[in-house]
Enzyme design. Structure first.
Site, short mmCIF file in Angstrom:
data_model
loop_
_atom_site.label_atom_id
_atom_site.label_comp_id
_atom_site.label_asym_id
_atom_site.label_seq_id
_atom_site.Cartn_x
_atom_site.Cartn_y
_atom_site.Cartn_z
CB SER A 160 29.79 31.27 39.73
OG SER A 160 29.34 29.92 39.90
CE1 TYR A 212 26.46 31.67 35.04
CE2 TYR A 212 27.38 29.69 36.38
CZ TYR A 212 26.97 30.94 36.23
OH TYR A 212 26.33 31.47 37.64
#
Length: 701
Positions: free
Chosen positions: A579, A592
């Site tokens: 990501s 995350y």
């Protein structure tokens, strides 16, 4: 004889009167219907095997006169899936007039070119080599089939005598001859010499049957096959055992599957010395009876008899000299045992080629085995794609049935090596191979994609499959996987329920990939979840699940994949779907973002370590994939909207506006990034590809 569905024991009666009536008097449609239901029973003929035809009266577009036209399966077709686009339409009279210019056996190849001068239907598929066999016979509907029972009769010692014993004077018999114009003349002569017969057995080859209507032809074919099957069943009963009885005892089914999954990557690597191959495994009762028998050692080297069989299975299989209980855990030790067997097989094939080749023979093809037998475990096949290797396995099973029947009748005989070579390396067969479409970029590759039940993972699996790969979809939700796999063509995809936080679950997914396709070439770790919370709200549970799914899952996926890839010796690709958040320090994202950064750096570390194995490791970084993405369906979307002070509905526009290209990013865009890594950037490893529309703060350099 008038059978109903209940009367047939050895073939499937599939004719449905309602379907036939719906076709009216359209003889071409009725011939196609008959073809399809014949092809649906593998005991009657296998994929691509056999041929069917019908003759109708049409108006000649040039003279407006009525002419007879023969409609026949075109070259390379399959009767089980045959449709109007797959047939050829030829003037029957023109085809028969070719007898006036035929120059004998040396003229066979030229005759095939002359078939084009007989074309009636300009939309015709290329006529097959079987065209004159049908055209020189007078019947309205004709079937040329390769039933196991009939080939057993055809391949048995004293085949002509056996034919008379089964059918008396109602069946003709023609000795083996390569398909072509002269064989058509032989069939014509057989009929002239034996008027009133219902069919002809072709020595070592197959069966011709006919009828005035499509239904009569269908019933004639089934009845002839049934009679041969009954005869063989009686002979087997009288004999008491087949293949000389059992020599090797099979392992239990679960142990067979475990052994097969362990050895398949090794076999695949050895079979792929010239071209990468896809695998298939079978351990059916039919297979085990044969491969565990005392007669395997005698029968296997003889090879197959029917040309359709050995064209797909090679002239003979490779039989492994391994104990079924052998420990396969030490891959290097097993490989050391296997390599001499493969080298001997390749040398044997080269000797066969050199001994039998003609002055104009095509160059020798891949000398590796297609069929590999492991007594006590099962049978493996390897070919260019899953359909081809599955069909090769099915054809060898047909050959096993033929051997069983022929051995029960008298004794099995195979084609002489020179005859087999002349079929395998026929210039017309070579021309057919040259006409095959170019393979897709990912053909011959096997991909495992995690999180493929939907969203980005499914889009990646779709892209890889569309470019030719075989795909194993994994996810924790079986219902989503079942729905996802249902969207692919047969022989393309499979699935395994997999929790990437559990090592044994990952092992199960890889075992499925090995058993289904032979090994693993591409692994894409797309499984994930997203938790967006500020530091003081991030719990230990939040932290652990992110680390376990994204980081530990990636580690274990890579570790197990590399072990398989090293067995194969073919290199490979590992792609981490990370990501933008692993590069950018954003708010409310400590769990995350940290896990994604770990994924990215692990990929770099693996790339540095695995380059010597030709295993490339790269990362694709999405950002703002909202439409179609599973992680945006819950709390994550609410968390990100809260972080930016907007509503959830405003997120897609928000993310599009903030990238340099002002583009919404879709799952398909991430899939394209993966495809680039595995198919285009073939000299790239340790790289990060951002698929985010251009985020300046996420630029890698």
């Amino acid at each position: 004889m008038n059978h109903s569905a209940k009367n047939f024991k050895y073939v499937n009666y599939l004719w449905e009167e309602s379907k036939a009536e719906a076709l009216g008097d359209d003889q071409v449609e009725l011939f196609l219907y008959r073809s399809n239901i014949l092809g649906a029973d593998l005991r009657i003929t296998n994929y691509g095997g056999g041929n069917t035809s019908c003759k109708t009266v049409e108006k000649d577009p040039l003279t407006n006169e009525e002419v007879e036209v023969m409609w026949i399966k075109g070259s390379g077709g399959d009767i089980g899936t045959l449709n109007k686009a797959g047939i050829a339409g030829l003037y029957t009279e023109r085809l028969r007039n070719l007898k006036n210019v035929y120059g004998g056996l040396a003229d066979e190849d030229r005759m095939v070119g002359l078939f084009d001068h007989c074309i009636y239907d300009l939309e015709s598929k290329a006529p097959s080599i079987d065209t004159p066999l049908h055209g020189l016979l007078p019947f309205k509907h004709i079937d040329h089939l390769h039933p196991d029972a009939l080939i057993a009769v055809a391949a048995a010692k004293d085949s002509e005598k056996v034919t008379r014993e089964i059918w008396g004077d109602t069946m003709g018999w023609v000795p083996w001859q390569r398909p072509g114009f002269d064989l058509g003349l032989q069939l014509e002569k057989c009929l002239e010499d034996n008027p009133g017969i219902r069919g002809i057995v072709l020595g070592s080859h197959g069966l011709f049957t006919w009828g005035d209507t499509s239904y009569e032809c269908y019933m004639n074919s089934l009845e002839v096959i049934e009679m041969a099957s009954e005869y063989i069943a009686k002979k087997i009963t009288e004999k008491g055992s087949v293949f000389g009885g059992q020599k090797v005892k099979s392992l239990p089914q679960e142990e067979r599957a475990e052994k097969a999954s362990q050895i398949m990557p090794l076999l695949r690597g050895l079979c792929s010395s010239e071209n990468r191959m896809i695998g298939h495994f079978s351990d059916s009762d039919v297979v085990l009876e044969y491969i565990n028998s005392n007669d395997l050692e005698r029968l296997a080297p003889m090879g197959t008899s029917c040309p359709d069989h050995f064209l797909r299975t090679k002239i003979q299989p490779l039989v492994l000299d391994l104990d079924p209980k052998e420990d396969l855990g030490d891959a290097k030790a097993v490989l050391k045992k296997l390599e001499p067997a493969f080298e001997a097989y390749r040398q044997g094939y080269k000797d066969y080629y050199e001994t039998c080749k003609r002055d104009n023979s095509p160059a020798m093809r891949d000398p590796n085995p297609v069929i590999i037998i492991y007594p006590g475990i099962g049978m493996f096949s390897f070919a260019k794609n899953k359909q081809t290797t599955r069909v090769a396995s099915e054809f060898y099973i047909n050959a096993i049935n033929v051997m069983r029947g022929a051995e029960a009748i008298t004794e099995y005989t195979s084609l002489p090596r020179q005859e087999a070579f002349d079929i395998e390396y026929w210039l017309l067969e070579e021309a057919k191979l040259q006409r095959m479409p170019k393979e897709q970029p990912l053909s011959r590759k096997v991909a495992v994609v995690t999180g493929a039940g939907g969203g980005i993972g499914k889009a990646i699996a779709d892209k890889l499959a569309s470019e030719g790969a075989n795909v194993v979809l994994t996810d924790i939700a079986e219902d989503r996987l079942e729905e996802a796999v249902g969207t692919y063509k047969s022989d393309t995809a499979s699935y395994a329920v997999c929790d990437v936080t559990k090592s044994e679950s990952i092992a199960g997914a890889y075992k499925k990939a090995c058993l289904e396709f032979g090994g693993v070439d591409i692994v894409v770790h797309s499984a994930g979840l997203a938790i967006s919370k500020p530091l003081d709200e991030t719990t230990e549970k939040d932290w652990d699940i992110l680390q376990n799914v994204l980081v530990k899952g990636q580690f274990e996926l890579a570790k197990q994949a590399v072990a398989i890839m090293r067995k194969q010796g073919l290199g490979g690709d590992f792609i981490s779907i990370a990501s933008k958040n692993g590069l950018v320090s954003g708010p409310n994202n400590v769990g995350y973002g940290t896990a994604k950064a770990a994924q990215q750096h692990m990929a770099r570390l693996l790339a540095a370590e695995l380059g010597g194995d030709k295993i490339r490791v790269n990362t694709v970084n999405p950002d703002g994939v909202i439409v179609g993405s599973k992680i945006w369906e819950g709390d994550w979307a609410e968390g990100r909207a809260k972080a930016y002070g907007i509503t959830v509905d405003e997120l897609p526009a928000h993310y599009a506006k903030r990238n340099l290209l002002n583009e919404i990013i879709y799952p398909e865009d991430i899939a394209n990034g993966v495809f680039a890594c595995v198919a285009i950037l073939d000299k790239t490893t340790g790289n990060i590809i951002n698929v985010d529309g251009g985020m300046a703060n996420a630029f890698v350099r």
